[in-house]
Design an enzyme around this catalytic site. Sequence first.
Site, PDB file in Angstrom:
ATOM      1  N   GLU A  90       0.841  -1.207   0.000  1.00 24.00           N
ATOM      2  CA  GLU A  90       0.000   0.000   0.000  1.00 24.00           C
ATOM      3  C   GLU A  90       0.872   1.251   0.000  1.00 24.00           C
ATOM      4  O   GLU A  90       0.564   2.256  -0.644  1.00 24.00           O
ATOM      5  CB  GLU A  90      -0.913   0.038   1.237  1.00 24.00           C
ATOM      6  N   CYS A 147       0.039   1.318   7.161  1.00 25.03           N
ATOM      7  CA  CYS A 147      -0.560   1.542   5.840  1.00 25.03           C
ATOM      8  C   CYS A 147      -1.938   2.187   5.941  1.00 25.03           C
ATOM      9  O   CYS A 147      -2.329   2.940   5.039  1.00 25.03           O
ATOM     10  CB  CYS A 147      -0.625   0.228   5.071  1.00 25.03           C
TER      11      CYS A 147
HETATM   12  N1  THU Z   1       2.687  -6.367   4.088  1.00 23.43           N
HETATM   13  C1  THU Z   1       2.187  -5.487   3.178  1.00 23.43           C
HETATM   14  O1  THU Z   1       2.742  -5.307   2.076  1.00 23.43           O
HETATM   15  N2  THU Z   1       1.068  -4.788   3.502  1.00 23.43           N
HETATM   16  C2  THU Z   1       0.400  -4.917   4.675  1.00 23.43           C
HETATM   17  O2  THU Z   1      -0.534  -4.163   4.926  1.00 23.43           O
HETATM   18  C3  THU Z   1       0.758  -5.980   5.600  1.00 23.43           C
HETATM   19  C4  THU Z   1       2.097  -6.609   5.379  1.00 23.43           C
HETATM   20  C5  THU Z   1       3.911  -7.103   3.758  1.00 23.43           C
HETATM   21  C6  THU Z   1       5.132  -6.671   4.539  1.00 23.43           C
HETATM   22  C7  THU Z   1       6.002  -7.892   4.472  1.00 23.43           C
HETATM   23  O3  THU Z   1       6.792  -7.821   3.291  1.00 23.43           O
HETATM   24  C8  THU Z   1       5.027  -9.056   4.339  1.00 23.43           C
HETATM   25  O4  THU Z   1       3.758  -8.483   4.025  1.00 23.43           O
HETATM   26  C9  THU Z   1       4.894  -9.884   5.603  1.00 23.43           C
HETATM   27  O5  THU Z   1       4.625  -9.081   6.691  1.00 23.43           O
END
Ligand code: THU
Length: 150
Positions: free
Chosen positions: A57, A100
């Site tokens: 995000e 996010c």
């Molecule tokens: N992650 C996201 O990209 N967005 C979120 O809202 C939650 C978590 C990613 C971060 C990390 O690379 C992976 O998910 C595991 O936490």
Amino acid sequence: MTDTRDALIDAARDAASRAYAPYSGFHVGAALLLKNGDVVTGANVENASYGLTLCAETTAVAKIANEGWIGELAEVAIIGGRPEGDALIGSDPVNPCGRCRQILNEAAERSKTDILVHCASGDGSAVTTYRLSELLPAAFGPKDLGMIPD
Ligand code: THU
């Protein structure tokens, strides 16, 4: 089920295929629908210094901000799971992390829209839709710094 929602989820799934997530193995994609109908996507970018990871995000919001479109956000879809071939495995919807939610709120307030956030499971079997105000009630944002003219 709506065409807009499903198209956004498809765009988020496509973005997730470009995640850089060698440490968690969890690929997340985000798709931002703009008011003019354009869709801008992002995926998570991890780092060997784990805490520096950028969420999907966040990368997507950075892209619209850098294009001058932070006030053009209309709707969001997020998807996440573990890749297996071309598929994403996971049956639980992925909800945006706390940071996010705040990052999305910046764009939503600037866009004067309580945006819909569609949270999809990797396998697409489950989607939960929220208003951002449900995910981040009583938010602190640009309005609190007098940045949103009536
Ligand atoms: N992650 C996201 O990209 N967005 C979120 O809202 C939650 C978590 C990613 C971060 C990390 O690379 C992976 O998910 C595991 O936490």
